[in-house]
Design a protein around this motif. Sequence first.
Motif, PDB file in Angstrom:
ATOM      1  N   TRP A  30      -6.953  18.180   9.522  1.00  0.00           N
ATOM      2  CA  TRP A  30      -7.900  18.953   8.713  1.00  0.00           C
ATOM      3  C   TRP A  30      -7.670  20.457   8.830  1.00  0.00           C
ATOM      4  CZ3 TRP A  30     -11.464  22.263  11.080  1.00  0.00           C
ATOM      5  CH2 TRP A  30     -12.380  22.876  10.224  1.00  0.00           C
ATOM      6  N   VAL A  53     -16.182  26.732  11.793  1.00  0.00           N
ATOM      7  CA  VAL A  53     -15.844  26.035  13.029  1.00  0.00           C
ATOM      8  C   VAL A  53     -15.130  27.002  13.976  1.00  0.00           C
ATOM      9  CG1 VAL A  53     -14.673  24.052  14.034  1.00  0.00           C
ATOM     10  CG2 VAL A  53     -15.627  23.888  11.727  1.00  0.00           C
ATOM     11  N   TYR A 294     -16.583  17.152  14.427  1.00  0.00           N
ATOM     12  CA  TYR A 294     -15.279  17.737  14.749  1.00  0.00           C
ATOM     13  C   TYR A 294     -14.957  17.465  16.214  1.00  0.00           C
ATOM     14  CZ  TYR A 294     -16.180  20.139  10.374  1.00  0.00           C
ATOM     15  OH  TYR A 294     -16.474  20.418   9.060  1.00  0.00           O
ATOM     16  N   LYS A 306     -11.251  16.190  12.127  1.00  0.00           N
ATOM     17  CA  LYS A 306     -12.557  16.093  11.447  1.00  0.00           C
ATOM     18  C   LYS A 306     -12.890  14.626  11.204  1.00  0.00           C
ATOM     19  CE  LYS A 306     -15.017  17.629   7.274  1.00  0.00           C
ATOM     20  NZ  LYS A 306     -14.930  18.466   6.061  1.00  0.00           N
TER      21      LYS A 306
END
Length: 310
Positions: A30, A53, A294, A306
Amino acid sequence: MDYCIGKDIPRNSEVIFRSGDFCYKFIWDWAKWPEELKDCQVSGVFCDKNDQVYVFNRTEKTPIAVFHPDGTFDRAFGDGLFVHPHGIFINDRGNLWCADDRGHVIREITSEGKLIRTLGTGIPSDSGYEEGVPWPKDLDTIKRAAPPFNRPTRLVEAPWGELYASDGYANASVHRFSGDGTLLQTWGGSGIKYGHFKLPHGIWADIRERIWVTDRENNRTQIFDRKGEFLTSFDRMLYPSEIWSDHEKYIYVSEAHGGMTIFDMDLHIVAQIGHYMSQIYSHSICGDSKGNIYFGMIDGVWNLAKMERM
């Protein structure tokens, strides 16, 4: 026939994990890493209120990387702040609490990398731990629960304003602080009895004023009240590593040997995702506002994956 010796083989299969009402698609690639950070070890991961993130990496430079929700890279920062990154937590002010297990400190910094404060002196406390004993026998050298810190693993801010830290690799303790950083209490110590630990690796404070601690080498997650009184334990887990909660309904525990267990606030297990040695072995865990999860990993074929909620 040409054999692709020494080249990456693309992973094109789709892997779906389902348990109870929870279904996820596993996306191992991801994150779109910049070349200089592509193969770094990810020790900690956490989402901010905008679902960006933040990834705590074991790199010589820029140990904190930030990704947009679509996986594109935004920026990296944190040069010179840490010796050996471990766990990360983002508070309601948008600041980051970063545990440095080899630096023996936990630092609060802004989302741009400005240092706000440091907990710990940088000198390891006297737990009796013997440096140099091979892993994991070194954990058996811990003789007492010592003050902060000796190789801490994570700090979280509780909904009621206090701070809780897992002091894991060389102390086997949990520390409770006031919001201003004053030490209020230490509990734990090395062992297999409930209330003791053999590597408190992850920690969380839930909305019902309970403290969750992943007791990794004892393969269990212990739960305490806000003052350290033992409440219960979930045993025989798959090497539980870290904890995250959506603050409303569920608490998620990542298991480094291939699983994730999801609890409701009444301490019922509502889902068990994965299995022993499945693809979702993980060192750290977090979630976003859309129910995606995550995982960060320090060793393996992926370092940031992910789990897309379906």
